[in-house]
Design a protein around this motif. Structure first.
Motif, short mmCIF file in Angstrom:
data_model
loop_
_atom_site.label_atom_id
_atom_site.label_comp_id
_atom_site.label_asym_id
_atom_site.label_seq_id
_atom_site.Cartn_x
_atom_site.Cartn_y
_atom_site.Cartn_z
N PHE A 89 0.80 -0.98 -0.15
CA PHE A 89 0.13 -0.01 0.31
C PHE A 89 0.93 1.08 0.19
CE2 PHE A 89 -1.62 3.52 2.70
CZ PHE A 89 -2.89 3.40 1.48
N LEU A 90 1.46 1.40 0.89
CA LEU A 90 2.71 2.41 1.06
C LEU A 90 3.49 3.19 -0.18
CD1 LEU A 90 3.84 2.15 4.76
CD2 LEU A 90 2.62 3.72 3.53
N GLN A 91 3.99 1.50 -1.35
CA GLN A 91 4.43 1.82 -1.86
C GLN A 91 3.78 2.09 -3.24
OE1 GLN A 91 5.69 -2.88 -2.87
NE2 GLN A 91 7.94 -2.14 -2.03
N GLU A 92 2.07 1.94 -3.64
CA GLU A 92 1.75 2.90 -4.20
C GLU A 92 0.90 3.75 -4.09
OE1 GLU A 92 -1.21 -0.40 -4.68
OE2 GLU A 92 -0.27 -2.28 -4.77
N LEU A 93 0.69 4.26 -2.98
CA LEU A 93 0.41 5.15 -2.24
C LEU A 93 1.49 6.43 -3.07
CD1 LEU A 93 -1.25 7.26 -0.80
CD2 LEU A 93 -0.59 6.30 1.17
N LEU A 94 2.60 6.36 -2.07
CA LEU A 94 4.05 6.75 -2.32
C LEU A 94 4.30 7.37 -3.64
CD1 LEU A 94 5.91 6.06 0.91
CD2 LEU A 94 4.32 8.56 0.71
N ALA A 95 4.46 6.09 -4.97
CA ALA A 95 4.97 6.48 -6.35
C ALA A 95 3.54 6.93 -6.81
CB ALA A 95 4.49 4.88 -6.43
N GLN A 96 2.73 7.47 -6.13
CA GLN A 96 1.77 8.84 -7.01
C GLN A 96 1.43 10.06 -6.32
OE1 GLN A 96 -2.26 7.17 -5.43
NE2 GLN A 96 -2.14 5.38 -6.88
N ASN A 97 3.13 9.77 -5.79
CA ASN A 97 3.30 11.36 -5.39
C ASN A 97 2.00 12.19 -4.51
OD1 ASN A 97 5.33 13.10 -4.72
ND2 ASN A 97 5.63 14.08 -6.65
N PRO A 98 1.90 11.69 -3.89
CA PRO A 98 0.15 12.76 -3.20
C PRO A 98 0.73 13.77 -2.79
CG PRO A 98 0.27 11.15 -1.96
CD PRO A 98 1.52 10.60 -3.08
N THR A 99 -0.08 14.80 -1.85
CA THR A 99 0.12 16.08 -1.45
C THR A 99 0.85 15.53 -0.32
OG1 THR A 99 -1.79 16.59 -1.31
CG2 THR A 99 -1.38 17.26 -3.18
N ASP A 100 0.94 16.55 0.65
CA ASP A 100 1.13 15.76 2.06
C ASP A 100 -0.24 16.51 3.01
OD1 ASP A 100 4.16 15.61 2.05
OD2 ASP A 100 4.76 18.07 2.32
N ALA A 101 -1.01 17.39 2.62
CA ALA A 101 -2.34 16.79 2.91
C ALA A 101 -3.39 15.93 2.64
CB ALA A 101 -3.00 18.17 2.32
N GLU A 102 -3.30 15.65 1.67
CA GLU A 102 -3.86 13.79 1.07
C GLU A 102 -2.77 13.02 1.94
OE1 GLU A 102 -6.22 13.13 -1.06
OE2 GLU A 102 -5.65 10.22 -0.64
N LEU A 103 -1.41 12.77 2.09
CA LEU A 103 -1.00 11.73 2.85
C LEU A 103 -1.35 12.03 4.60
CD1 LEU A 103 2.55 12.01 1.76
CD2 LEU A 103 1.10 10.30 1.82
N GLU A 104 -1.24 13.17 4.42
CA GLU A 104 -1.79 13.48 6.14
C GLU A 104 -3.91 13.19 6.50
OE1 GLU A 104 -1.68 17.48 6.64
OE2 GLU A 104 0.92 17.75 7.11
#
Length: 89
Positions: free
Chosen positions: A47-62
């Motif tokens: 999940f983290l690999q896929e999520l971080l590969a999409q380069n989401p905004t910091d707000a989305e990660l929060e």
């Protein structure tokens, strides 16, 4: 993106006072990972690999972190999530 329950459970391991036993962020991550089995860790890592590969905004990660109802919040959530991802074998 659907957030797996294995990630939510991992996030719950970061709670107020849980850092008292450790002296570094790496140790804290290792302590939190110790509460889950290898199969759950593998799901969280994917999940983290896929999520971080999409380069989401910091707000989305929060938002994703906060939706998991952690007991602790981080200023550099991208760094923390990257550290967690990289710490999982």
């Amino acid at each position: 993106m659907v957030v797996p329950k294995e990630f939510d459970r991992l996030v719950e391991c970061f709670y107020q006072g849980s850092s008292a036993e450790v002296s570094t962020m790496e140790e804290w991550v290792a302590l939190a990972l110790g509460y889950s089995n290898k199969q759950d860790q593998a799901v969280a890592k994917r999940f983290l690999q896929e999520l971080l590969a999409q380069n989401p905004t910091d707000a989305e990660l929060e938002r994703i972190w906060n939706d998991a109802e952690p007991g602790y919040y981080f200023d550099n959530i991208r760094g923390v999530l990257t550290l967690i991802r990289d710490a999982i074998d």
